[in-house]
Design a protein around this motif. Structure first.
Motif, PDB file in Angstrom:
ATOM      1  N   LEU A   5     -34.736  -5.159  -0.025  1.00 20.46           N
ATOM      2  CA  LEU A   5     -33.343  -5.339   0.379  1.00 20.46           C
ATOM      3  C   LEU A   5     -32.398  -4.937  -0.760  1.00 20.46           C
ATOM      4  CD1 LEU A   5     -31.442  -6.221   2.578  1.00 20.46           C
ATOM      5  CD2 LEU A   5     -31.631  -8.584   1.754  1.00 20.46           C
ATOM      6  N   GLN A   6     -32.775  -5.251  -1.984  1.00 24.19           N
ATOM      7  CA  GLN A   6     -31.969  -4.834  -3.127  1.00 24.19           C
ATOM      8  C   GLN A   6     -31.870  -3.304  -3.193  1.00 24.19           C
ATOM      9  OE1 GLN A   6     -33.600  -6.482  -6.722  1.00 24.19           O
ATOM     10  NE2 GLN A   6     -33.373  -8.604  -6.025  1.00 24.19           N
ATOM     11  N   LEU A   7     -32.975  -2.628  -2.946  1.00 22.05           N
ATOM     12  CA  LEU A   7     -32.993  -1.165  -2.995  1.00 22.05           C
ATOM     13  C   LEU A   7     -32.134  -0.574  -1.885  1.00 22.05           C
ATOM     14  CD1 LEU A   7     -34.135   1.193  -4.548  1.00 22.05           C
ATOM     15  CD2 LEU A   7     -36.145   1.170  -3.050  1.00 22.05           C
ATOM     16  N   VAL A   8     -32.212  -1.158  -0.695  1.00 19.80           N
ATOM     17  CA  VAL A   8     -31.389  -0.680   0.419  1.00 19.80           C
ATOM     18  C   VAL A   8     -29.907  -0.862   0.105  1.00 19.80           C
ATOM     19  CG1 VAL A   8     -30.736  -1.110   2.821  1.00 19.80           C
ATOM     20  CG2 VAL A   8     -33.152  -1.012   2.186  1.00 19.80           C
ATOM     21  N   LEU A   9     -29.559  -2.022  -0.437  1.00 19.75           N
ATOM     22  CA  LEU A   9     -28.167  -2.292  -0.785  1.00 19.75           C
ATOM     23  C   LEU A   9     -27.673  -1.303  -1.840  1.00 19.75           C
ATOM     24  CD1 LEU A   9     -25.626  -3.992  -0.551  1.00 19.75           C
ATOM     25  CD2 LEU A   9     -26.615  -5.610  -2.188  1.00 19.75           C
ATOM     26  N   LEU A  10     -28.526  -1.002  -2.804  1.00 16.91           N
ATOM     27  CA  LEU A  10     -28.142  -0.032  -3.834  1.00 16.91           C
ATOM     28  C   LEU A  10     -27.914   1.345  -3.226  1.00 16.91           C
ATOM     29  CD1 LEU A  10     -27.713   0.760  -6.779  1.00 16.91           C
ATOM     30  CD2 LEU A  10     -30.194   1.121  -6.969  1.00 16.91           C
ATOM     31  N   ALA A  39     -19.254  -1.624 -11.113  1.00 14.29           N
ATOM     32  CA  ALA A  39     -19.905  -2.262  -9.964  1.00 14.29           C
ATOM     33  C   ALA A  39     -21.421  -2.072 -10.018  1.00 14.29           C
ATOM     34  CB  ALA A  39     -19.341  -1.688  -8.667  1.00 14.29           C
ATOM     35  N   PHE A  40     -21.867  -0.878 -10.381  1.00 15.38           N
ATOM     36  CA  PHE A  40     -23.311  -0.627 -10.452  1.00 15.38           C
ATOM     37  C   PHE A  40     -23.950  -1.377 -11.623  1.00 15.38           C
ATOM     38  CE2 PHE A  40     -22.261   3.069  -7.774  1.00 15.38           C
ATOM     39  CZ  PHE A  40     -23.260   2.942  -6.807  1.00 15.38           C
ATOM     40  N   LEU A  41     -23.242  -1.469 -12.739  1.00 12.60           N
ATOM     41  CA  LEU A  41     -23.770  -2.247 -13.852  1.00 12.60           C
ATOM     42  C   LEU A  41     -23.906  -3.720 -13.475  1.00 12.60           C
ATOM     43  CD1 LEU A  41     -21.838  -0.700 -16.880  1.00 12.60           C
ATOM     44  CD2 LEU A  41     -24.306  -0.600 -16.466  1.00 12.60           C
ATOM     45  N   ALA A  42     -22.909  -4.240 -12.758  1.00  7.60           N
ATOM     46  CA  ALA A  42     -22.972  -5.626 -12.306  1.00  7.60           C
ATOM     47  C   ALA A  42     -24.122  -5.817 -11.327  1.00  7.60           C
ATOM     48  CB  ALA A  42     -21.644  -6.016 -11.647  1.00  7.60           C
ATOM     49  N   GLY A  44     -26.938  -4.058 -11.185  1.00  3.34           N
ATOM     50  CA  GLY A  44     -28.206  -4.012 -11.901  1.00  3.34           C
ATOM     51  C   GLY A  44     -28.492  -5.282 -12.668  1.00  3.34           C
ATOM     52  N   SER A  45     -27.456  -5.876 -13.270  1.00  4.13           N
ATOM     53  CA  SER A  45     -27.647  -7.065 -14.080  1.00  4.13           C
ATOM     54  C   SER A  45     -27.730  -8.346 -13.261  1.00  4.13           C
ATOM     55  CB  SER A  45     -26.500  -7.170 -15.086  1.00  4.13           C
ATOM     56  OG  SER A  45     -26.612  -8.339 -15.866  1.00  4.13           O
ATOM     57  N   LEU A  46     -26.827  -8.493 -12.289  1.00  2.53           N
ATOM     58  CA  LEU A  46     -26.706  -9.761 -11.573  1.00  2.53           C
ATOM     59  C   LEU A  46     -27.514  -9.825 -10.291  1.00  2.53           C
ATOM     60  CD1 LEU A  46     -22.844 -10.279 -12.013  1.00  2.53           C
ATOM     61  CD2 LEU A  46     -24.717 -11.151 -13.444  1.00  2.53           C
ATOM     62  N   VAL A  47     -27.679  -8.706  -9.624  1.00  6.05           N
ATOM     63  CA  VAL A  47     -28.406  -8.695  -8.346  1.00  6.05           C
ATOM     64  C   VAL A  47     -29.868  -8.307  -8.553  1.00  6.05           C
ATOM     65  CG1 VAL A  47     -28.526  -7.705  -6.028  1.00  6.05           C
ATOM     66  CG2 VAL A  47     -26.295  -8.165  -7.082  1.00  6.05           C
ATOM     67  N   ALA A  48     -30.094  -7.190  -9.239  1.00  5.39           N
ATOM     68  CA  ALA A  48     -31.464  -6.735  -9.461  1.00  5.39           C
ATOM     69  C   ALA A  48     -32.129  -7.428 -10.650  1.00  5.39           C
ATOM     70  CB  ALA A  48     -31.474  -5.225  -9.681  1.00  5.39           C
ATOM     71  N   ASN A  49     -31.342  -8.164 -11.443  1.00  6.09           N
ATOM     72  CA  ASN A  49     -31.863  -8.904 -12.601  1.00  6.09           C
ATOM     73  C   ASN A  49     -32.603  -7.999 -13.591  1.00  6.09           C
ATOM     74  OD1 ASN A  49     -30.960 -11.513 -11.735  1.00  6.09           O
ATOM     75  ND2 ASN A  49     -32.643 -11.522 -10.243  1.00  6.09           N
ATOM     76  N   GLU A 121     -24.945   8.807 -14.613  1.00  6.51           N
ATOM     77  CA  GLU A 121     -26.035   8.355 -15.482  1.00  6.51           C
ATOM     78  C   GLU A 121     -26.288   6.852 -15.334  1.00  6.51           C
ATOM     79  OE1 GLU A 121     -28.119  10.332 -16.931  1.00  6.51           O
ATOM     80  OE2 GLU A 121     -26.908  11.948 -16.087  1.00  6.51           O
ATOM     81  N   ILE A 122     -25.236   6.078 -15.160  1.00  4.05           N
ATOM     82  CA  ILE A 122     -25.442   4.643 -14.928  1.00  4.05           C
ATOM     83  C   ILE A 122     -26.134   4.416 -13.586  1.00  4.05           C
ATOM     84  CG2 ILE A 122     -24.263   2.459 -14.461  1.00  4.05           C
ATOM     85  CD1 ILE A 122     -24.470   3.188 -17.428  1.00  4.05           C
ATOM     86  N   VAL A 123     -25.712   5.155 -12.561  1.00  2.00           N
ATOM     87  CA  VAL A 123     -26.321   4.988 -11.238  1.00  2.00           C
ATOM     88  C   VAL A 123     -27.779   5.399 -11.244  1.00  2.00           C
ATOM     89  CG1 VAL A 123     -26.306   5.788  -8.850  1.00  2.00           C
ATOM     90  CG2 VAL A 123     -24.157   5.245  -9.980  1.00  2.00           C
ATOM     91  N   PHE A 124     -28.055   6.621 -11.715  1.00  2.00           N
ATOM     92  CA  PHE A 124     -29.387   7.202 -11.524  1.00  2.00           C
ATOM     93  C   PHE A 124     -30.353   6.920 -12.671  1.00  2.00           C
ATOM     94  CE2 PHE A 124     -26.695   9.685  -8.717  1.00  2.00           C
ATOM     95  CZ  PHE A 124     -27.458   9.708  -7.552  1.00  2.00           C
ATOM     96  N   ARG A 125     -29.893   7.018 -13.905  1.00  2.00           N
ATOM     97  CA  ARG A 125     -30.811   6.854 -15.030  1.00  2.00           C
ATOM     98  C   ARG A 125     -30.799   5.450 -15.619  1.00  2.00           C
ATOM     99  NH1 ARG A 125     -30.479  11.726 -12.847  1.00  2.00           N
ATOM    100  NH2 ARG A 125     -28.464  12.055 -13.865  1.00  2.00           N
TER     101      ARG A 125
END
Length: 260
Positions: A5-10, A39-42, A44-49, A121-125
């Motif tokens: 679900l995290q991957l789908v949301l991303l 938003a993507f940094l948040a 990765g840190s808060l949702v995907a841990n 780069e933040i999104v993909f790498r």
């Protein structure tokens, strides 16, 4: 929230970010890209841990060295490309020919690094590569993030189709546009593999940021320089042709049959 679900949301976030940043006006491009980056940094840190290491937000010195090295190599290659006329078709892009030097500088030094490079780069790498690698391993992370990086460029490919000297030769039909999109996906997907491997080798997102900016920033400057050179050459050729036509025009001679 499950990993799936995290991957789908991303992926949904990536789709919306791709469309909105492509459609927004130039004035709001960088602010919107920066907002999406946060938003993507948040996410990765808060949702995907994900940890800082998993998001390649460590090893700054090593990443900076790799990045600067990439900038140097690509800049030299761009300089050679501008100097060699046979390579000019690789740079010719009508979208940038009629822009001013100030606009090119703004694009290369502000829009590309703070908008395009930082966001992608933040999104993909950083986030995507970190998530997929943590779920399925490094190989899957590199290949998966690179494939999606190729798909990210579908809209830019359609815009580029009629303006680049190489792709415009394919024609204007849907098959020609499909060919441009396919080639763009393969090219950017391949570039994505290189970018991802830089993260794997350096442990830092700064490394692919350097290479990414080097190909886009100096690339815009190179395209502008080539366009100006071609425009000057075309104008000079037109002037020479006009002068030759004037020389070839028959001069009017007086009619000797007229009475004096």
């Amino acid at each position: 929230m499950t990993d799936a679900l995290q991957l789908v949301l991303l992926l949904v976030m990536m789709l919306v970010a791709s469309v909105t940043t492509f459609r927004v006006s130039r004035r709001w491009y960088v602010p919107l890209a920066l907002a999406w980056t946060l938003a993507f940094l948040a996410f990765g840190s808060l949702v995907a841990n994900l940890s800082l290491s998993e998001m390649a937000l460590t090893n700054w010195i090593t990443g900076l060295i790799w990045g600067l090295g990439c900038v140097g190599v690509v800049t030299v290659a761009m300089t050679v490309g501008v100097a060699v006329p046979r390579l000019h078709p690789l740079f010719a892009d009508e979208r940038i020919v009629n822009t001013s030097g100030a606009e090119v500088a703004q694009k290369s030094l502000i829009e590309v690094p703070l908008g395009t490079v930082l966001l992608e780069e933040i999104v993909f790498r950083s986030v995507l590569l970190g998530m997929v690698t943590s779920m399925f391993g490094t190989v899957a992370g590199v290949l998966g993030s690179s494939f999606l990086f190729g798909l990210w460029h579908i809209l830019p490919a359609l815009e580029m189709h009629g303006s680049h000297s190489l792709t415009s030769q394919l024609g204007s039909g849907w098959r020609a546009k499909l060919a441009t999109v396919a080639v763009t996906i393969l090219a950017t997907g391949g570039a994505g593999i290189v970018f991802a491997m830089l993260v794997v080798l350096s442990g830092s997102v700064l490394a692919p940021m350097g290479l990414h900016w080097a190909t886009n920033g100096p690339g815009s400057i190179a395209a502008w320089l080539v366009g100006r050179r071609q425009a000057r050459s075309a104008a000079r050729a037109a002037d020479e042709e006009s002068a030759a036509e004037r020389v070839d025009e028959p001069s009017e001679e007086p009619d000797e049959s007229d009475p004096a």
